[in-house]
Design a protein around this motif. Structure first.
Motif, mmCIF file in Angstrom:
data_model
loop_
_atom_site.group_PDB
_atom_site.id
_atom_site.type_symbol
_atom_site.label_atom_id
_atom_site.label_comp_id
_atom_site.label_asym_id
_atom_site.label_seq_id
_atom_site.Cartn_x
_atom_site.Cartn_y
_atom_site.Cartn_z
ATOM 1 N N GLY A 11 3.841 14.829 19.322
ATOM 2 C CA GLY A 11 4.534 15.357 18.149
ATOM 3 C C GLY A 11 4.953 14.364 17.092
ATOM 4 N N GLU A 12 4.833 13.068 17.346
ATOM 5 C CA GLU A 12 5.260 12.081 16.346
ATOM 6 C C GLU A 12 4.323 12.075 15.132
ATOM 7 N N ALA A 13 4.847 11.720 13.980
ATOM 8 C CA ALA A 13 4.056 11.554 12.760
ATOM 9 C C ALA A 13 3.744 10.075 12.556
ATOM 10 N N ARG A 14 2.565 9.783 12.023
ATOM 11 C CA ARG A 14 2.236 8.397 11.681
ATOM 12 C C ARG A 14 3.227 7.889 10.631
ATOM 13 N N ARG A 15 3.693 6.663 10.813
ATOM 14 C CA ARG A 15 4.668 6.070 9.900
ATOM 15 C C ARG A 15 3.934 5.305 8.801
ATOM 16 N N TYR A 16 4.378 5.515 7.570
ATOM 17 C CA TYR A 16 3.700 4.968 6.388
ATOM 18 C C TYR A 16 4.675 4.118 5.596
ATOM 19 N N GLU B 186 9.455 11.754 5.472
ATOM 20 C CA GLU B 186 9.444 11.182 6.815
ATOM 21 C C GLU B 186 8.260 11.657 7.633
ATOM 22 N N ARG B 187 7.874 12.929 7.475
ATOM 23 C CA ARG B 187 6.767 13.488 8.250
ATOM 24 C C ARG B 187 5.663 14.056 7.366
ATOM 25 N N ARG B 188 5.696 13.734 6.083
ATOM 26 C CA ARG B 188 4.656 14.214 5.163
ATOM 27 C C ARG B 188 4.316 13.100 4.174
ATOM 28 N N VAL B 189 3.019 12.783 4.072
ATOM 29 C CA VAL B 189 2.554 11.706 3.192
ATOM 30 C C VAL B 189 1.240 12.124 2.545
ATOM 31 N N LEU B 190 1.063 11.772 1.289
ATOM 32 C CA LEU B 190 -0.226 11.881 0.620
ATOM 33 C C LEU B 190 -0.507 10.552 -0.071
ATOM 34 N N HIS B 191 -1.619 9.938 0.282
ATOM 35 C CA HIS B 191 -2.000 8.601 -0.203
ATOM 36 C C HIS B 191 -3.341 8.714 -0.919
ATOM 37 N N LEU B 192 -3.380 8.256 -2.191
ATOM 38 C CA LEU B 192 -4.609 8.222 -2.980
ATOM 39 C C LEU B 192 -4.750 6.818 -3.552
ATOM 40 N N GLY B 193 -5.885 6.169 -3.319
ATOM 41 C CA GLY B 193 -5.994 4.785 -3.764
ATOM 42 C C GLY B 193 -7.406 4.387 -4.133
ATOM 43 N N VAL B 194 -7.509 3.248 -4.810
ATOM 44 C CA VAL B 194 -8.790 2.652 -5.140
ATOM 45 C C VAL B 194 -8.661 1.139 -5.028
ATOM 46 N N SER B 195 -9.675 0.497 -4.435
ATOM 47 C CA SER B 195 -9.748 -0.959 -4.343
ATOM 48 C C SER B 195 -11.005 -1.423 -5.065
ATOM 49 N N PHE C 217 -0.735 -11.184 -6.448
ATOM 50 C CA PHE C 217 0.513 -10.574 -6.894
ATOM 51 C C PHE C 217 0.500 -9.108 -6.505
ATOM 52 N N ASP C 218 1.606 -8.603 -5.960
ATOM 53 C CA ASP C 218 1.695 -7.177 -5.660
ATOM 54 C C ASP C 218 3.061 -6.648 -6.048
ATOM 55 N N THR C 219 3.109 -5.368 -6.354
ATOM 56 C CA THR C 219 4.342 -4.729 -6.794
ATOM 57 C C THR C 219 4.380 -3.311 -6.254
ATOM 58 N N VAL C 220 5.571 -2.778 -6.040
ATOM 59 C CA VAL C 220 5.731 -1.436 -5.505
ATOM 60 C C VAL C 220 6.824 -0.721 -6.285
ATOM 61 N N GLY C 221 6.586 0.574 -6.602
ATOM 62 C CA GLY C 221 7.559 1.403 -7.289
ATOM 63 C C GLY C 221 7.920 2.612 -6.466
ATOM 64 N N ALA C 222 8.425 3.660 -7.139
ATOM 65 C CA ALA C 222 8.871 4.845 -6.419
ATOM 66 C C ALA C 222 7.723 5.534 -5.681
ATOM 67 N N HIS C 223 6.560 5.642 -6.331
ATOM 68 C CA HIS C 223 5.406 6.281 -5.710
ATOM 69 C C HIS C 223 4.120 5.498 -5.939
ATOM 70 N N VAL C 224 4.233 4.267 -6.389
ATOM 71 C CA VAL C 224 3.064 3.488 -6.783
ATOM 72 C C VAL C 224 3.099 2.119 -6.136
ATOM 73 N N TYR D 218 -1.459 5.527 -5.403
ATOM 74 C CA TYR D 218 -0.474 6.519 -5.839
ATOM 75 C C TYR D 218 -0.173 7.424 -4.655
ATOM 76 N N ALA D 219 1.102 7.543 -4.318
ATOM 77 C CA ALA D 219 1.531 8.361 -3.177
ATOM 78 C C ALA D 219 2.496 9.424 -3.678
ATOM 79 N N PRO D 220 1.995 10.573 -4.153
ATOM 80 C CA PRO D 220 2.886 11.596 -4.719
ATOM 81 C C PRO D 220 3.821 12.237 -3.706
ATOM 82 N N ILE D 221 3.443 12.210 -2.421
ATOM 83 C CA ILE D 221 4.300 12.765 -1.366
ATOM 84 C C ILE D 221 4.687 11.635 -0.427
#
Length: 392
Positions: free
Chosen positions: A291-296, A190-199, A156-163, A184-187
């Motif tokens: 110049g492209e940003a990685r897409r997330y 389109e060209r700025r991302v911050l990803h913090l996670g635990v598995s 089962f997986d779920t996604v929210g605004a930043h989670v 948790y992705a607080p940012i």
């Protein structure tokens, strides 16, 4: 630890969740026509290596099909999706994915069948779009945790605004277990991302002997006679270890053309012999020259393919990654009184994404062990990997 009876109960519940909505269509409502989408990929790779990467230290080379896969995906009805993928290799045909996903819950997706468990950022990202030719050598410490092979499971997986979060139970060929992942992705721009996670994962093992080996980032050592897979922990009797626990910490940041990514893995093996603990990590920095940003994509908490700003030249990317691995075990595990084995690799690379379908990659690697040598005493080696990838 998830036992076999609990796994069967979870799978039965997943099947029931699919069956009830399908049965509801018998009330006279008009179902949507099924949809179908074809996909295919062909990856051909050439590796050249010497030193500790080969048994005799001489330079060897291997050219081989790294992956050949075809598949279909789509919807059987509005809330019911399916995916089917088949791998082809020199040993025959392998059913890689056979998955049904129910999206009608309103707050998440329930999936069942054969598909890879959700564990770690690099594994969540398709191997088509990971930056290195191969994923980090860190994953050699736990090679099966994110690859179901001939097993099956429910998730089962779920996604929210930043989670994003997922949880699943699985039957691997070597035992039963459960996984969970939270991101948790607080940012999220389109060209700025911050990803913090635990598995997290736990597994009851069947007849596991505890051997841990690494290719140090070069798949070709397994594709030709004379290649050397470095033993970080030797095998004991089958069944020596019957449980394992794993934790993976995830980090990624994107700021325009700059991309940073790192993960740290911890694995603990226990049984009727002294425990073994494997720890590893990688740190990676990448820069797109065009110049492209990685897409997330937060749905799945993963990176996707690039889109070129100028289709005439595609996307050019350079990167550096450092991999570090260590296994600790019983006294004298590796002889000479040593109770630990270590290895590391430096990886430099360039990628050219010519368009949506074609990618060329070159990696140069320098690997070194902490005193573990090949047949002629080498503990360091150099390699390069060249990959041609076509994805439809």
């Amino acid at each position: 630890m998830q036992r076999r009876g609990g796994l069967r109960t979870a799978l039965a519940a997943a099947v029931l969740a699919f069956a009830l909505p399908i049965a509801a269509l018998a009330d006279g409502s008009e179902p949507e026509l099924p949809t179908i989408k074809f996909n295919a990929r062909l990856i051909v790779q050439h590796d050249s290596f010497d030193g500790v990467y080969s048994e005799e230290g001489n330079r060897l080379a291997a050219t081989y099909p790294r992956r050949a896969r075809i598949g279909i995906s789509g919807r059987l009805a509005e809330p019911l999706k399916y995916a089917l993928d088949v791998d082809f290799d020199l040993d025959g045909v392998l059913l890689k994915t056979a998955e049904l996903s129910w999206t009608g819950l309103g707050f998440g997706t329930l999936s069942a069948g054969r598909f890879d468990p959700d564990f770690g950022l690099e594994h969540a990202t398709s191997s088509n779009w990971t930056i290195g030719v191969e994923r980090s050598a860190m994953w050699d410490l736990a090679p099966d945790i994110a690859d179901i092979e001939k097993g099956y499971g429910a998730q089962f997986d779920t996604v929210g605004a930043h989670v994003y979060a997922s949880a699943g139970v699985f039957h691997w060929p070597n035992g039963n277990g459960a996984t969970a992942r939270f991101v948790y992705a607080p940012i999220l721009a389109e060209r700025r991302v911050l990803h913090l996670g635990v598995s997290l994962a736990g597994q009851r093992l069947d007849a596991y002997n505890g051997r841990i080996r690494t290719r140090l980032g070069v798949r070709g050592v397994s594709e030709t006679d004379g290649g050397n897979r470095i033993t970080l922990a030797p095998k004991l009797d089958d069944g020596a270890f019957d449980h394992q626990r794993l934790v993976d910490l995830e980090f990624a940041a994107v700021h325009g053309a700059l991309s940073l990514q790192a993960e740290a893995l911890w694995r603990r093996l226990t049984g009727n012999v002294p425990a073994r603990t494997a720890t590893g990590a990688y740190a990676q920095i990448a820069w797109t020259l065009t110049g492209e940003a990685r897409r997330y994509d937060l749905d799945g908490a993963k990176f996707r393919r690039f889109e070129a700003a100028d289709p005439r030249i595609g996307v050019w990317e350079v990167f550096y990654r450092h991999d570090w691995l260590r296994v600790r075990g019983e006294p004298g595990m590796l002889g000479d009184g040593r109770d630990s084995g270590t290895a590391r690799a430096n990886v430099f690379g360039v990628n050219w994404y010519a368009n949506k379908w074609l990618r060329l990659s070159l990696n140069v690697l320098r690997g070194r062990t902490g005193g573990i040598v090949n047949d002629v005493g080498n503990e360091a080696g150099t390699a390069y990997s060249l990959r041609l990838q076509m994805v439809y």
